[in-house]
Design a protein around this motif. Structure first.
Motif, mmCIF file in Angstrom:
data_model
loop_
_atom_site.group_PDB
_atom_site.id
_atom_site.type_symbol
_atom_site.label_atom_id
_atom_site.label_comp_id
_atom_site.label_asym_id
_atom_site.label_seq_id
_atom_site.Cartn_x
_atom_site.Cartn_y
_atom_site.Cartn_z
ATOM 1 N N GLU A 26 0.838 -1.206 0.000
ATOM 2 C CA GLU A 26 0.000 0.000 0.000
ATOM 3 C C GLU A 26 0.874 1.259 0.000
ATOM 4 O O GLU A 26 0.538 2.246 -0.649
ATOM 5 N N LYS A 29 2.285 1.653 -3.545
ATOM 6 C CA LYS A 29 1.288 1.399 -4.603
ATOM 7 C C LYS A 29 1.300 2.500 -5.667
ATOM 8 O O LYS A 29 1.191 2.213 -6.856
ATOM 9 N N VAL A 75 5.652 -1.063 -6.823
ATOM 10 C CA VAL A 75 4.808 -2.187 -7.205
ATOM 11 C C VAL A 75 5.138 -2.522 -8.647
ATOM 12 O O VAL A 75 5.355 -1.630 -9.474
ATOM 13 N N ARG A 81 -1.238 -3.288 -8.966
ATOM 14 C CA ARG A 81 -2.033 -2.190 -8.379
ATOM 15 C C ARG A 81 -3.522 -2.496 -8.500
ATOM 16 O O ARG A 81 -4.285 -2.280 -7.558
#
Length: 106
Positions: A26, A29, A75, A81
């Motif tokens: 997160e 991300k 990521v 994502r």
């Protein structure tokens, strides 16, 4: 479309099976960050975050880019994502069941 074997699928899903790894995903991300930035954002320790990043990299979920003495992690791609976003969408639908689940295994 290729269908991954169950062992490969389990190794992939392992990347999502720890709170710290989800927090890292997160955290990066939307933008790449160094280990130090991730440690600061998560109030973690460098050794622990580095171990989890190695797992995420091994699972194919993140990639690193060396720039000078720093490695920037992000990521892997838009598909990852999208998967993180899909987790949120599905969780919104099943959240009450998950909260009440007594079969959780740590």
């Amino acid at each position: 479309m290729l269908k991954a074997d169950i062992d490969t699928k389990m190794k992939f899903l392992h990347g999502f099976s720890h709170k710290t790894r989800i927090q890292i995903l997160e955290c990066i991300k939307e933008e790449e960050k160094t280990v130090s930035q991730i440690v600061d954002d998560l109030n973690g320790n460098q050794s622990n975050i580095s171990q989890h990043l190695a797992c995420l990299k091994g699972c194919g979920l993140v990639v690193g880019r060396q720039e000078g003495k720093y490695v920037y992690y992000r990521v892997r791609n838009q598909l990852v994502r999208d998967l993180l976003t899909m987790f949120d969408v599905v969780l919104e639908d099943v959240q009450n069941d998950v909260t009440c689940c007594k079969n959780h295994i740590d």
